[in-house]
Write a protein that holds these residues in place. Structure first.
Motif, PDB file in Angstrom:
ATOM      1  N   VAL A  17       0.833  -1.196   0.000  1.00  0.00           N
ATOM      2  CA  VAL A  17       0.000   0.000   0.000  1.00  0.00           C
ATOM      3  C   VAL A  17       0.869   1.248   0.000  1.00  0.00           C
ATOM      4  O   VAL A  17       0.600   2.220  -0.726  1.00  0.00           O
ATOM      5  CB  VAL A  17      -0.947  -0.005   1.210  1.00  0.00           C
ATOM      6  CG1 VAL A  17      -1.779   1.276   1.250  1.00  0.00           C
ATOM      7  CG2 VAL A  17      -1.869  -1.224   1.160  1.00  0.00           C
ATOM      8  N   LEU A  64      -2.115  -6.941   1.905  1.00  0.00           N
ATOM      9  CA  LEU A  64      -2.903  -5.769   2.289  1.00  0.00           C
ATOM     10  C   LEU A  64      -2.968  -5.584   3.795  1.00  0.00           C
ATOM     11  O   LEU A  64      -3.697  -4.715   4.280  1.00  0.00           O
ATOM     12  CB  LEU A  64      -4.319  -5.880   1.710  1.00  0.00           C
ATOM     13  CG  LEU A  64      -4.415  -5.955   0.180  1.00  0.00           C
ATOM     14  CD1 LEU A  64      -5.872  -6.055  -0.254  1.00  0.00           C
ATOM     15  CD2 LEU A  64      -3.732  -4.769  -0.468  1.00  0.00           C
ATOM     16  N   PRO A 184      -7.794  -2.559   0.028  1.00  0.00           N
ATOM     17  CA  PRO A 184      -6.846  -1.888   0.938  1.00  0.00           C
ATOM     18  C   PRO A 184      -7.489  -1.079   2.052  1.00  0.00           C
ATOM     19  O   PRO A 184      -6.779  -0.656   2.981  1.00  0.00           O
ATOM     20  CB  PRO A 184      -6.037  -0.982  -0.007  1.00  0.00           C
ATOM     21  CG  PRO A 184      -6.139  -1.624  -1.343  1.00  0.00           C
ATOM     22  CD  PRO A 184      -7.518  -2.210  -1.389  1.00  0.00           C
TER      23      PRO A 184
END
Length: 280
Positions: A17, A64, A184
């Motif tokens: 991310v 994630l 996410p």
């Protein structure tokens, strides 16, 4: 009582991310500053989105955020497994599941849909009273859960937390995404609430497989301490005889646990708090 756990620090952003955010910024700069770079920058952003989507479509992925797929090593060394049962409670199936577990002296974790808990509150309380655990499987098990934004995910999960606490008197510590799919935006919500994301080591596909023998084989092939097993009391497939597959599988599965000297424990018994700020 507040159902939000005080977090000791800011959410630890996963590397994928973090890299995705950095790439979006870089792509924007390239598109604006370098002539002819816009199509390439856009293509790179699209590839990045594809990678994020793939990570969300892989239920056991940790790209994630943290994802519990096995019990800790200490639990595995003790010969402990976690039998997790999803999508209930179902008054036509869950009572028989509870009877089978009691007969074999095993504990299970029920990932319940809060909407169903509201409809069958007494049954949810019976799950807890008989020594098992009720955990968060979202409020309504929405098919578009993985497409929700941060507010939508927070609303689904927090509403379920409140319902499950109100009905059972116990605050869930674990969450399982509907169908295991996510995006996410999920992990920051779970971190704030002190919830573990839990998937599984092995699953029986008992919502679509009508042959109990095949479901049992998937669950027991290489079964060992530390495994997290997935079955369903809600949305259960029916065998050729019309019986819920989970009820046909459980007796043989629990007997194999006995012969292999494996004890099924609840997730709360095996997992530490997600962060030190979590309250009971």
């Amino acid at each position: 009582m507040s159902l939000v756990s005080p977090s000791p620090a800011a959410w630890p952003m996963p590397p994928l991310v973090r890299a995705s955010l950095a790439w979006h910024g870089t792509a924007a700069v390239l598109a604006l500053a370098v002539p002819g770079a816009a199509p390439w920058a856009l293509g790179g952003v699209m590839l990045n989105h594809a990678a994020l989507t793939a990570a969300g479509l892989w239920p056991r992925s940790r790209l994630l955020g943290p994802n519990v797929t096995r019990l800790p090593e200490a639990a595995a060394a003790r010969g402990e497994i976690a039998l997790t049962i999803d999508d209930g409670p179902d008054p036509a199936v869950t009572p028989s599941v509870l009877d089978l577990l009691e007969r074999h002296g095993q504990r299970a974790t029920f990932f319940c849909i809060a909407e169903r808990v509201q409809a069958h509150a007494a049954l949810a309380r019976e799950i807890v009273a008989r020594g098992h655990e009720v955990q968060n499987h979202s409020y309504a098990h929405r098919h578009n859960f993985a497409l929700l934004g941060p507010r939508g995910m927070a609303a689904e999960i927090e509403r379920a937390q409140q319902v499950l606490f109100d009905v059972t008197g116990r605050r869930p510590s674990c969450f399982r995404a509907p169908a295991g799919l996510r995006n996410p935006f999920l992990d920051p919500v779970l971190y704030r609430l002190g919830l573990h994301l839990v998937s599984w080591t092995r699953r029986g596909f008992d919502t679509r497989e009508r042959d109990p023998a095949r479901v049992l084989e998937r669950l027991t092939r290489g079964l060992a301490g530390g495994d997290i097993l997935l079955l369903h009391d809600g949305h259960a497939a029916r065998s050729v005889s019309g019986a819920p597959v989970v009820l046909a599988v459980l007796p043989a599965l629990l007997e194999q646990c006995r012969t292999r000297r494996l004890a099924s424990v609840t997730l709360d018994a095996a997992l530490p708090a997600r962060h030190a700020g979590r309250v009971a």
